[in-house]
Design a protein around this motif. Structure first.
Motif, PDB file in Angstrom:
ATOM      1  N   ALA A  11       0.832  -1.201   0.000  1.00 35.66           N
ATOM      2  CA  ALA A  11       0.000   0.000   0.000  1.00 35.66           C
ATOM      3  C   ALA A  11       0.871   1.257   0.000  1.00 35.66           C
ATOM      4  O   ALA A  11       0.590   2.228  -0.715  1.00 35.66           O
ATOM      5  N   PHE A  12       1.932   1.246   0.793  1.00 40.36           N
ATOM      6  CA  PHE A  12       2.850   2.388   0.828  1.00 40.36           C
ATOM      7  C   PHE A  12       3.470   2.644  -0.544  1.00 40.36           C
ATOM      8  O   PHE A  12       3.530   3.781  -1.012  1.00 40.36           O
ATOM      9  N   VAL A  13       3.942   1.587  -1.199  1.00 41.02           N
ATOM     10  CA  VAL A  13       4.555   1.735  -2.524  1.00 41.02           C
ATOM     11  C   VAL A  13       3.553   2.326  -3.513  1.00 41.02           C
ATOM     12  O   VAL A  13       3.882   3.228  -4.292  1.00 41.02           O
ATOM     13  N   ALA A  14       2.322   1.848  -3.473  1.00 42.33           N
ATOM     14  CA  ALA A  14       1.300   2.341  -4.404  1.00 42.33           C
ATOM     15  C   ALA A  14       1.018   3.827  -4.188  1.00 42.33           C
ATOM     16  O   ALA A  14       0.951   4.603  -5.149  1.00 42.33           O
ATOM     17  N   VAL A  15       0.870   4.236  -2.937  1.00 43.05           N
ATOM     18  CA  VAL A  15       0.559   5.643  -2.646  1.00 43.05           C
ATOM     19  C   VAL A  15       1.759   6.533  -2.967  1.00 43.05           C
ATOM     20  O   VAL A  15       1.613   7.623  -3.528  1.00 43.05           O
ATOM     21  N   ALA A  16       2.965   6.078  -2.616  1.00 40.33           N
ATOM     22  CA  ALA A  16       4.162   6.875  -2.861  1.00 40.33           C
ATOM     23  C   ALA A  16       4.389   7.095  -4.348  1.00 40.33           C
ATOM     24  O   ALA A  16       4.810   8.173  -4.769  1.00 40.33           O
ATOM     25  N   ARG A  17       4.100   6.069  -5.151  1.00 39.56           N
ATOM     26  CA  ARG A  17       4.265   6.222  -6.600  1.00 39.56           C
ATOM     27  C   ARG A  17       3.199   7.130  -7.190  1.00 39.56           C
ATOM     28  O   ARG A  17       3.477   7.981  -8.041  1.00 39.56           O
ATOM     29  N   ALA A  18       1.957   6.933  -6.785  1.00 36.30           N
ATOM     30  CA  ALA A  18       0.845   7.705  -7.342  1.00 36.30           C
ATOM     31  C   ALA A  18       0.819   9.131  -6.809  1.00 36.30           C
ATOM     32  O   ALA A  18       0.172  10.000  -7.402  1.00 36.30           O
ATOM     33  N   ARG A  19       1.510   9.369  -5.688  1.00 37.28           N
ATOM     34  CA  ARG A  19       1.480  10.680  -5.005  1.00 37.28           C
ATOM     35  C   ARG A  19       0.046  11.089  -4.672  1.00 37.28           C
ATOM     36  O   ARG A  19      -0.288  12.263  -4.660  1.00 37.28           O
ATOM     37  N   SER A  20      -0.783  10.097  -4.417  1.00 34.87           N
ATOM     38  CA  SER A  20      -2.198  10.369  -4.149  1.00 34.87           C
ATOM     39  C   SER A  20      -2.850   9.115  -3.576  1.00 34.87           C
ATOM     40  O   SER A  20      -2.648   8.013  -4.100  1.00 34.87           O
ATOM     41  N   PHE A  21      -3.636   9.283  -2.518  1.00 38.22           N
ATOM     42  CA  PHE A  21      -4.379   8.146  -1.979  1.00 38.22           C
ATOM     43  C   PHE A  21      -5.490   7.731  -2.940  1.00 38.22           C
ATOM     44  O   PHE A  21      -5.728   6.544  -3.152  1.00 38.22           O
ATOM     45  N   ARG A  22      -6.166   8.710  -3.522  1.00 40.74           N
ATOM     46  CA  ARG A  22      -7.253   8.388  -4.447  1.00 40.74           C
ATOM     47  C   ARG A  22      -6.722   7.704  -5.703  1.00 40.74           C
ATOM     48  O   ARG A  22      -7.300   6.734  -6.191  1.00 40.74           O
ATOM     49  N   GLY A  23      -5.608   8.235  -6.250  1.00 42.64           N
ATOM     50  CA  GLY A  23      -5.032   7.624  -7.443  1.00 42.64           C
ATOM     51  C   GLY A  23      -4.566   6.208  -7.178  1.00 42.64           C
ATOM     52  O   GLY A  23      -4.789   5.300  -7.985  1.00 42.64           O
ATOM     53  N   ALA A  24      -3.930   5.991  -6.026  1.00 44.13           N
ATOM     54  CA  ALA A  24      -3.479   4.648  -5.676  1.00 44.13           C
ATOM     55  C   ALA A  24      -4.670   3.717  -5.450  1.00 44.13           C
ATOM     56  O   ALA A  24      -4.630   2.539  -5.813  1.00 44.13           O
ATOM     57  N   LEU A  46       6.997   1.257  12.216  1.00 42.82           N
ATOM     58  CA  LEU A  46       8.361   1.690  11.934  1.00 42.82           C
ATOM     59  C   LEU A  46       8.788   2.854  12.821  1.00 42.82           C
ATOM     60  O   LEU A  46       9.985   3.152  12.935  1.00 42.82           O
ATOM     61  N   GLY A  47       7.818   3.525  13.439  1.00 43.84           N
ATOM     62  CA  GLY A  47       8.138   4.670  14.266  1.00 43.84           C
ATOM     63  C   GLY A  47       8.697   5.834  13.479  1.00 43.84           C
ATOM     64  O   GLY A  47       9.508   6.617  13.988  1.00 43.84           O
ATOM     65  N   SER A  48       8.287   5.964  12.213  1.00 48.99           N
ATOM     66  CA  SER A  48       8.805   7.027  11.350  1.00 48.99           C
ATOM     67  C   SER A  48       7.737   7.451  10.368  1.00 48.99           C
ATOM     68  O   SER A  48       6.987   6.609   9.841  1.00 48.99           O
ATOM     69  N   ARG A  49       7.672   8.752  10.121  1.00 48.14           N
ATOM     70  CA  ARG A  49       6.722   9.259   9.126  1.00 48.14           C
ATOM     71  C   ARG A  49       7.272   8.995   7.731  1.00 48.14           C
ATOM     72  O   ARG A  49       8.418   9.332   7.432  1.00 48.14           O
ATOM     73  N   LEU A  50       6.458   8.399   6.875  1.00 54.54           N
ATOM     74  CA  LEU A  50       6.907   8.012   5.530  1.00 54.54           C
ATOM     75  C   LEU A  50       6.379   8.939   4.443  1.00 54.54           C
ATOM     76  O   LEU A  50       7.004   9.064   3.387  1.00 54.54           O
ATOM     77  N   LEU A  51       5.225   9.563   4.684  1.00 49.64           N
ATOM     78  CA  LEU A  51       4.610  10.418   3.673  1.00 49.64           C
ATOM     79  C   LEU A  51       4.201  11.747   4.295  1.00 49.64           C
ATOM     80  O   LEU A  51       3.659  11.783   5.405  1.00 49.64           O
ATOM     81  N   ASN A  52       4.477  12.837   3.580  1.00 47.81           N
ATOM     82  CA  ASN A  52       3.947  14.141   3.942  1.00 47.81           C
ATOM     83  C   ASN A  52       2.611  14.314   3.228  1.00 47.81           C
ATOM     84  O   ASN A  52       2.545  14.208   1.997  1.00 47.81           O
ATOM     85  N   ARG A  53       1.559  14.564   3.975  1.00 49.62           N
ATOM     86  CA  ARG A  53       0.220  14.667   3.410  1.00 49.62           C
ATOM     87  C   ARG A  53      -0.280  16.098   3.547  1.00 49.62           C
ATOM     88  O   ARG A  53      -0.242  16.676   4.633  1.00 49.62           O
ATOM     89  N   THR A  54      -0.740  16.674   2.436  1.00 49.97           N
ATOM     90  CA  THR A  54      -1.452  17.950   2.467  1.00 49.97           C
ATOM     91  C   THR A  54      -2.760  17.753   1.716  1.00 49.97           C
ATOM     92  O   THR A  54      -3.018  16.677   1.167  1.00 49.97           O
ATOM     93  N   THR A  55      -3.585  18.798   1.681  1.00 50.95           N
ATOM     94  CA  THR A  55      -4.853  18.681   0.955  1.00 50.95           C
ATOM     95  C   THR A  55      -4.626  18.566  -0.540  1.00 50.95           C
ATOM     96  O   THR A  55      -5.514  18.141  -1.271  1.00 50.95           O
ATOM     97  N   ARG A  56      -3.438  18.948  -1.018  1.00 52.20           N
ATOM     98  CA  ARG A  56      -3.180  18.959  -2.470  1.00 52.20           C
ATOM     99  C   ARG A  56      -2.200  17.891  -2.935  1.00 52.20           C
ATOM    100  O   ARG A  56      -2.169  17.568  -4.115  1.00 52.20           O
ATOM    101  N   SER A  57      -1.378  17.376  -2.056  1.00 55.11           N
ATOM    102  CA  SER A  57      -0.351  16.445  -2.527  1.00 55.11           C
ATOM    103  C   SER A  57       0.058  15.466  -1.434  1.00 55.11           C
ATOM    104  O   SER A  57      -0.177  15.693  -0.241  1.00 55.11           O
ATOM    105  N   VAL A  58       0.666  14.384  -1.879  1.00 50.72           N
ATOM    106  CA  VAL A  58       1.265  13.390  -0.997  1.00 50.72           C
ATOM    107  C   VAL A  58       2.675  13.149  -1.518  1.00 50.72           C
ATOM    108  O   VAL A  58       2.849  12.759  -2.678  1.00 50.72           O
ATOM    109  N   THR A  59       3.678  13.391  -0.677  1.00 50.68           N
ATOM    110  CA  THR A  59       5.063  13.209  -1.109  1.00 50.68           C
ATOM    111  C   THR A  59       5.833  12.426  -0.064  1.00 50.68           C
ATOM    112  O   THR A  59       5.592  12.577   1.146  1.00 50.68           O
ATOM    113  N   GLY A  64      10.797   7.951   3.804  1.00 51.01           N
ATOM    114  CA  GLY A  64       9.906   7.274   2.870  1.00 51.01           C
ATOM    115  C   GLY A  64      10.552   7.045   1.526  1.00 51.01           C
ATOM    116  O   GLY A  64      10.390   5.984   0.907  1.00 51.01           O
ATOM    117  N   ALA A  65      11.300   8.047   1.033  1.00 46.61           N
ATOM    118  CA  ALA A  65      11.977   7.908  -0.264  1.00 46.61           C
ATOM    119  C   ALA A  65      13.021   6.801  -0.217  1.00 46.61           C
ATOM    120  O   ALA A  65      13.170   6.020  -1.167  1.00 46.61           O
TER     121      ALA A  65
END
Length: 298
Positions: A11-24, A46-59, A64-65
C-alpha cells in the motif's frame, strides 16, 4: 517491534508512486481509507513518518523515499513470483508493465501490442508514456523502451519496432515562399522555429550531421510546446520550421502540407530497444513479450 505486513508495504509503494491516496486506490481497486489505515499501521510499526500529506499532494519524506527505493523492486518481484505460481507454465499469465517514450507508445507499440495480446489472452499490459530516462525497476516496471544512447550498460536490450528511424526538418510551402528555403543548418538561426520542451523543462536543440561534421542549433521562434502533434499542426499552418521524428510529420509530408529540408544533414539512427534487468526468475509475461518481439523482428 513486529515485522510490517507485506500488504501495508504494498500500500505504501502504491501511494508513494501515485502521489495520491485516491489515485493509488483506483489502481489497487480498494478504498482510499483502507490505504490510509495501512499507512498509519506501517508508520506506527516503523516509528517514522513516511509520507507528507497535504490537501493537495502526498510526497515521500526522506525516510519514505529511502524505503521506497529499497522495497519497490522487491514488492514487484514478489508479485511476479506469485503470478508465475498461479499461472500454467505453458500459458503465460499476469501483468506486464512497460515504460516507453511518447513517440514509441503512439507510433510503434500499437500494432505490436495488439498482436501480442491477441496471442496471449491471459496477459494484461500496462504502458506508461515517459520521455525521461528512469529506473524502471524502482518505478515498478518490468521493462523500458528507449533509444540506444539512453540504455544503461548493465541492462539487456533487444530491438523493438523499426531498426532505423530518422528526424525530419520541414516547413509548409507558404512559410518557405515567404521566408526562403534554408540551404545550410546555420541558416536556421535566421528562421522561425517551432521548439519542443521535454517534461524535464529542457528545450531540445537541433543536431545535424554530414561528412563527419556535427552542427548543433539552438532554435528560436514564437512557439514552445510539449506536444509533437501541436507542433506539427503549427508547422502546417506556416508558423515556422519543425524538426522531429518522421512519424509525427508523416501525414503532412505525404499530402504536401509539409516540405522536407536539409535531408542530407539528417542521417537515420538506430530504432528503439526494449531493455530489462537480467534476472534468474523472469516474470512469464515479460519472457513472453521478449520472445514475441524477437520473432516479430525476424
Amino acid at each position: 517491534m513486529p515485522d510490517p505486513d507485506l500488504a501495508d508495504l504494498d500500500a505504501f509503494v502504491a501511494v508513494a508512486r501515485a502521489r495520491s491516496f485516491r489515485g493509488a486506490a483506483r489502481l489497487k481497486g480498494m478504498s482510499a481509507s483502507a490505504l490510509s489505515e495501512a499507512l498509519r499501521r506501517l508508520e506506527a510499526r516503523l516509528g517514522s513518518r513516511l509520507l507528507n500529506r497535504t490537501t493537495r499532494s502526498v510526497t515521500p519524506t526522506e525516510a519514505g523515499a529511502q524505503l521506497l527505493e529499497r522495497i519497490a523492486p522487491a514488492i514487484r518481484e514478489i508479485g511476479s513470483a506469485l503470478e508465475a505460481v498461479n499461472g500454467s507454465p505453458d500459458v503465460p499469465a499476469g501483468t506486464l508493465r512497460l515504460n516507453a517514450p511518447t513517440v514509441v507508445a503512439r507510433h510503434i507499440l500499437p500494432s505490436i501490442v495488439s498482436r501480442f495480446l491477441l496471442a496471449h489472452p491471459r496477459i494484461s499490459l500496462e504502458v506508461e508514456n515517459n520521455d525521461s530516462f528512469i529506473d524502471v525497476l524502482a518505478e515498478g516496471f518490468d521493462a523500458g523502451i528507449r533509444y540506444e544512447e539512453s540504455v544503461e550498460r548493465d541492462m539487456v536490450a533487444v530491438p523493438i519496432g523499426p531498426r532505423m528511424q530518422r528526424y525530419v526538418l520541414a516547413a509548409s510551402p507558404a512559410y518557405l515562399a515567404a521566408r526562403g528555403v534554408p540551404e545550410h543548418p546555420r541558416d536556421l538561426l535566421a528562421h522561425a522555429c517551432i521548439r519542443h520542451r521535454f517534461a524535464s523543462r529542457v528545450t531540445a536543440q537541433w543536431e545535424f550531421e554530414r561528412d563527419g561534421e556535427t552542427i548543433r542549433i539552438v532554435p528560436s521562434g514564437q512557439l514552445i510546446a510539449t506536444s509533437a502533434e501541436l507542433e506539427a499542426q503549427a508547422a502546417i499552418a506556416g508558423l515556422g520550421l519543425i524538426c522531429t521524428f518522421e512519424e509525427y510529420l508523416a501525414e503532412g509530408l505525404a499530402t504536401g502540407a509539409l516540405v522536407p529540408l536539409l535531408e542530407d544533414w539528417l542521417p537515420p539512427f538506430s530504432g528503439p530497444r526494449l531493455y530489462y534487468a537480467q534476472r534468474q526468475h523472469m516474470p512469464p509475461p515479460l519472457r513472453a513479450f521478449i520472445d514475441f518481439i524477437k520473432v516479430d523482428n525476424g
